[in-house]
Motif scaffolding. Structure first.
Motif, mmCIF file in Angstrom:
data_model
loop_
_atom_site.group_PDB
_atom_site.id
_atom_site.type_symbol
_atom_site.label_atom_id
_atom_site.label_comp_id
_atom_site.label_asym_id
_atom_site.label_seq_id
_atom_site.Cartn_x
_atom_site.Cartn_y
_atom_site.Cartn_z
ATOM 1 N N ASN A 27 13.732 23.468 103.079
ATOM 2 C CA ASN A 27 12.275 23.422 103.249
ATOM 3 C C ASN A 27 11.831 22.106 103.873
ATOM 4 O O ASN A 27 10.919 22.079 104.702
ATOM 5 C CB ASN A 27 11.561 23.637 101.906
ATOM 6 C CG ASN A 27 11.715 25.069 101.436
ATOM 7 O OD1 ASN A 27 11.965 25.967 102.242
ATOM 8 N ND2 ASN A 27 11.590 25.305 100.140
ATOM 9 N N LEU A 28 12.497 21.008 103.487
ATOM 10 C CA LEU A 28 12.170 19.721 104.112
ATOM 11 C C LEU A 28 12.562 19.758 105.598
ATOM 12 O O LEU A 28 11.843 19.243 106.459
ATOM 13 C CB LEU A 28 12.887 18.570 103.369
ATOM 14 C CG LEU A 28 12.659 17.168 103.911
ATOM 15 C CD1 LEU A 28 11.173 16.785 103.913
ATOM 16 C CD2 LEU A 28 13.446 16.120 103.088
ATOM 17 N N GLY A 29 13.696 20.415 105.909
ATOM 18 C CA GLY A 29 14.111 20.572 107.313
ATOM 19 C C GLY A 29 13.037 21.308 108.108
ATOM 20 O O GLY A 29 12.729 20.942 109.251
ATOM 21 N N LYS A 30 12.444 22.325 107.507
ATOM 22 C CA LYS A 30 11.392 23.112 108.178
ATOM 23 C C LYS A 30 10.148 22.247 108.392
ATOM 24 O O LYS A 30 9.541 22.251 109.466
ATOM 25 C CB LYS A 30 11.061 24.330 107.297
ATOM 26 C CG LYS A 30 10.069 25.286 107.883
ATOM 27 C CD LYS A 30 10.076 26.577 107.067
ATOM 28 C CE LYS A 30 9.054 27.582 107.580
ATOM 29 N NZ LYS A 30 7.678 27.244 107.244
ATOM 30 N N GLU A 31 9.830 21.465 107.380
ATOM 31 C CA GLU A 31 8.658 20.564 107.468
ATOM 32 C C GLU A 31 8.877 19.518 108.577
ATOM 33 O O GLU A 31 7.980 19.221 109.359
ATOM 34 C CB GLU A 31 8.437 19.948 106.065
ATOM 35 C CG GLU A 31 7.879 18.537 105.964
ATOM 36 C CD GLU A 31 6.413 18.413 106.388
ATOM 37 O OE1 GLU A 31 5.714 19.426 106.485
ATOM 38 O OE2 GLU A 31 5.995 17.256 106.657
ATOM 39 N N ILE A 32 10.110 18.970 108.669
ATOM 40 C CA ILE A 32 10.396 17.973 109.718
ATOM 41 C C ILE A 32 10.343 18.632 111.101
ATOM 42 O O ILE A 32 9.823 18.058 112.063
ATOM 43 C CB ILE A 32 11.768 17.283 109.474
ATOM 44 C CG1 ILE A 32 11.787 16.573 108.116
ATOM 45 C CG2 ILE A 32 12.088 16.298 110.597
ATOM 46 C CD1 ILE A 32 13.147 16.003 107.703
ATOM 47 N N LEU A 141 23.730 24.623 105.745
ATOM 48 C CA LEU A 141 22.308 24.253 105.673
ATOM 49 C C LEU A 141 21.614 24.624 106.984
ATOM 50 O O LEU A 141 20.487 25.127 106.990
ATOM 51 C CB LEU A 141 22.158 22.749 105.387
ATOM 52 C CG LEU A 141 22.551 22.291 103.977
ATOM 53 C CD1 LEU A 141 22.574 20.761 103.898
ATOM 54 C CD2 LEU A 141 21.588 22.846 102.920
ATOM 55 N N THR A 142 22.318 24.390 108.096
ATOM 56 C CA THR A 142 21.794 24.763 109.412
ATOM 57 C C THR A 142 21.572 26.279 109.481
ATOM 58 O O THR A 142 20.528 26.757 109.938
ATOM 59 C CB THR A 142 22.810 24.330 110.506
ATOM 60 O OG1 THR A 142 22.992 22.928 110.417
ATOM 61 C CG2 THR A 142 22.363 24.712 111.898
ATOM 62 N N ASP A 143 22.562 27.027 109.001
ATOM 63 C CA ASP A 143 22.473 28.497 109.028
ATOM 64 C C ASP A 143 21.314 28.969 108.146
ATOM 65 O O ASP A 143 20.595 29.910 108.488
ATOM 66 C CB ASP A 143 23.788 29.121 108.544
ATOM 67 C CG ASP A 143 24.986 28.665 109.367
ATOM 68 O OD1 ASP A 143 24.793 28.219 110.516
ATOM 69 O OD2 ASP A 143 26.122 28.730 108.855
ATOM 70 N N TYR A 294 18.217 23.675 115.345
ATOM 71 C CA TYR A 294 17.699 23.537 113.981
ATOM 72 C C TYR A 294 18.581 22.590 113.149
ATOM 73 O O TYR A 294 18.126 21.969 112.203
ATOM 74 C CB TYR A 294 17.624 24.896 113.274
ATOM 75 C CG TYR A 294 16.691 25.905 113.890
ATOM 76 C CD1 TYR A 294 15.504 25.505 114.513
ATOM 77 C CD2 TYR A 294 16.976 27.275 113.851
ATOM 78 C CE1 TYR A 294 14.646 26.451 115.086
ATOM 79 C CE2 TYR A 294 16.121 28.218 114.405
ATOM 80 C CZ TYR A 294 14.968 27.810 115.017
ATOM 81 O OH TYR A 294 14.122 28.734 115.568
ATOM 82 N N GLY A 295 19.864 22.504 113.522
ATOM 83 C CA GLY A 295 20.801 21.650 112.782
ATOM 84 C C GLY A 295 20.350 20.202 112.712
ATOM 85 O O GLY A 295 20.630 19.498 111.740
ATOM 86 N N VAL A 296 19.655 19.735 113.729
ATOM 87 C CA VAL A 296 19.179 18.343 113.732
ATOM 88 C C VAL A 296 18.173 18.140 112.590
ATOM 89 O O VAL A 296 18.260 17.157 111.833
ATOM 90 C CB VAL A 296 18.525 17.983 115.079
ATOM 91 C CG1 VAL A 296 17.856 16.610 115.009
ATOM 92 C CG2 VAL A 296 19.550 18.034 116.207
ATOM 93 N N PHE A 297 17.235 19.075 112.447
ATOM 94 C CA PHE A 297 16.149 18.893 111.470
ATOM 95 C C PHE A 297 16.669 18.977 110.035
ATOM 96 O O PHE A 297 16.245 18.227 109.159
ATOM 97 C CB PHE A 297 15.036 19.925 111.733
ATOM 98 C CG PHE A 297 14.526 19.827 113.134
ATOM 99 C CD1 PHE A 297 13.702 18.779 113.505
ATOM 100 C CD2 PHE A 297 14.929 20.730 114.116
ATOM 101 C CE1 PHE A 297 13.269 18.641 114.821
ATOM 102 C CE2 PHE A 297 14.501 20.607 115.432
ATOM 103 C CZ PHE A 297 13.668 19.557 115.780
ATOM 104 N N VAL A 298 17.608 19.898 109.819
ATOM 105 C CA VAL A 298 18.125 20.030 108.455
ATOM 106 C C VAL A 298 19.014 18.832 108.105
ATOM 107 O O VAL A 298 19.060 18.387 106.958
ATOM 108 C CB VAL A 298 18.823 21.407 108.281
ATOM 109 C CG1 VAL A 298 20.297 21.369 108.614
ATOM 110 C CG2 VAL A 298 18.599 21.957 106.884
ATOM 111 N N ARG A 299 19.664 18.265 109.104
ATOM 112 C CA ARG A 299 20.489 17.068 108.840
ATOM 113 C C ARG A 299 19.584 15.851 108.600
ATOM 114 O O ARG A 299 19.925 14.984 107.792
ATOM 115 C CB ARG A 299 21.501 16.852 109.967
ATOM 116 C CG ARG A 299 22.600 17.907 109.926
ATOM 117 C CD ARG A 299 23.679 17.733 110.970
ATOM 118 N NE ARG A 299 24.782 18.641 110.711
ATOM 119 C CZ ARG A 299 25.040 19.771 111.397
ATOM 120 N NH1 ARG A 299 24.280 20.125 112.413
ATOM 121 N NH2 ARG A 299 26.064 20.535 111.064
#
Ligand code: NCD
Length: 362
Positions: A27-32, A141-143, A294-299
């Motif tokens: 969810n934080l990845g989505k927010e970023i 997490l990316t997936d 998307y992998g960048v944001f979740v990382r």
């Protein structure tokens, strides 16, 4: 080992954390992803180290991009032959030193259990960026972020996984994680030689999770909500003959895709070799290039979470030491770095190695 460190939050295996923790990171990845500018200076002055003992494009560069986009900086190597590893330095010493330079350390290694081994002596949080054919939690997490953004949910999905299910660490991590959300079912497409490992099937059996194993993509593609394609991993086979016998058996092309649901999401951790034909790339069902982004944001979300002081700190080893027992997996880190404790968990007549999860008969 009497200098085992316990005070850091590492990400070795997602299942070391509760599901709510993964959801918080996703969810934080989505927010970023939606508001990147708010996070641009969160890690000013912090250093991320990448120790890549195996080739990588996306995982390494997405971690580097993530740290730079948070305001941090980078050190590390992507070719151990240009570091002191080439002089024979063990993983313990390399980790000990680099973790004293950096605030967070990302490691990819060809041996299963290497990230856990590194975490035992690290002076900063360790992130497992792939340990041999074992696990790859940040790809998962990316997936998960991809499924959240593309399917709108992480539950009630029929997920097909196709290709190298034996050595595919992304597959093992994803199945373990998605089996924790209600209503998910799995369809495994592979040859008998590249079947999903028994320890993963045991997890599904123990949780009463529905799954089937099918030999041809054509026979099951119509029921899927998600299709996770994978590469046959040449570097994990004992010989070129064994690899040649397995390659090009499963290929997703436009013709096969015609049989699928119109809202199927096709994922692939990449790199692709020949298992998805390029004419699929333009189809609305192809999500793999978006997934890589998307992998960048979740990382970014993961690094921020692990560096927060109140993040939980899972125990690294909780089994028992059997120092006369050798792990049966030749590709386990304990068979290469001999100072490591031979730590196992009881599993019937078998012992399960705490580094690679393979079973060894007592
Ligand atoms: C995967 C890996 O390294 O396990 N790639 C990745 O991290 N995106 C899959 C692969 O190499 O085939």
């Amino acid at each position: 080992m009497n200098d085992v460190k316990t005070e850091y939050s590492h990400l070795i295996d997602l299942n070391d954390y509760p599901v709510e923790w993964w959801e918080q990171v996703v969810n934080l990845g989505k927010e970023i992803y939606e508001n990147p500018e708010k996070y641009a200076h969160k890690l000013d002055g912090k250093i991320l180290a990448t120790l890549f003992y195996e080739p990588s494009t996306r995982t390494q560069m997405s971690f580097q991009t993530a740290m730079l986009r948070l305001g941090g900086t980078l050190i590390g190597f992507d070719n151990p032959s240009t570091s002191s590893v080439a002089k024979g330095e063990n993983l313990k010493d390399t980790t000990k030193v680099v973790s004293s330079y950096a605030d967070v350390l990302v490691i990819r290694h060809p041996l299963a259990g290497a990230a856990k081994a590194a975490a035992l002596t690290s002076d900063c949080p360790i992130i497992n960026a792939g340990d041999g054919g074992h696990l790859h939690p940040t790809q998962t997490l990316t997936d998960m972020l991809t499924l959240k953004l593309e399917k709108g949910r992480l539950n009630d999905l029929t997920i097909g996984l196709c290709g190298d299910l034996k050595f595919g660490r992304t597959v093992h991590s994803l199945v373990k994680a998605m089996s924790c959300f209600s209503g998910n079912k799995f369809v495994f497409f592979s040859t008998p030689e590249l079947r999903i490992p028994s320890y993963v099937r045991d997890i599904l059996d123990a949780g009463g999770i529905e799954y089937e194993e099918i030999d041809a993509l054509e026979k099951g593609i119509d029921k899927l909500d998600v299709l996770y394609m994978t590469r046959i991993q040449r570097e994990r086979f004992a010989s070129e003959e064994e690899y040649s016998a397995q390659k090009d058996i499963y290929v997703l092309d436009r013709h096969k895709l015609m049989r699928s649901k119109p809202d199927l999401a096709v994922l692939h951790p990449l790199p692709r070799v020949d298992e998805i034909t390029v004419d699929v790339d333009g189809d609305s069902r192809a999500c793999y290039f978006k997934q890589a982004r998307y992998g960048v944001f979740v990382r970014m979300a993961l690094i921020l979470t692990l560096l927060e002081n109140d993040c939980c700190k899972p125990k690294l080893l909780s089994g028992k030491e059997y120092n006369n027992v050798k792990c049966s997996n030749d590709k386990c880190i304990t068979n290469c770095e001999h100072y490591l404790p031979k730590s196992f968990k009881g599993f019937g007549d078998n012992l399960e190695c705490e580094f690679c999860n393979e079973r060894t008969l007592l």
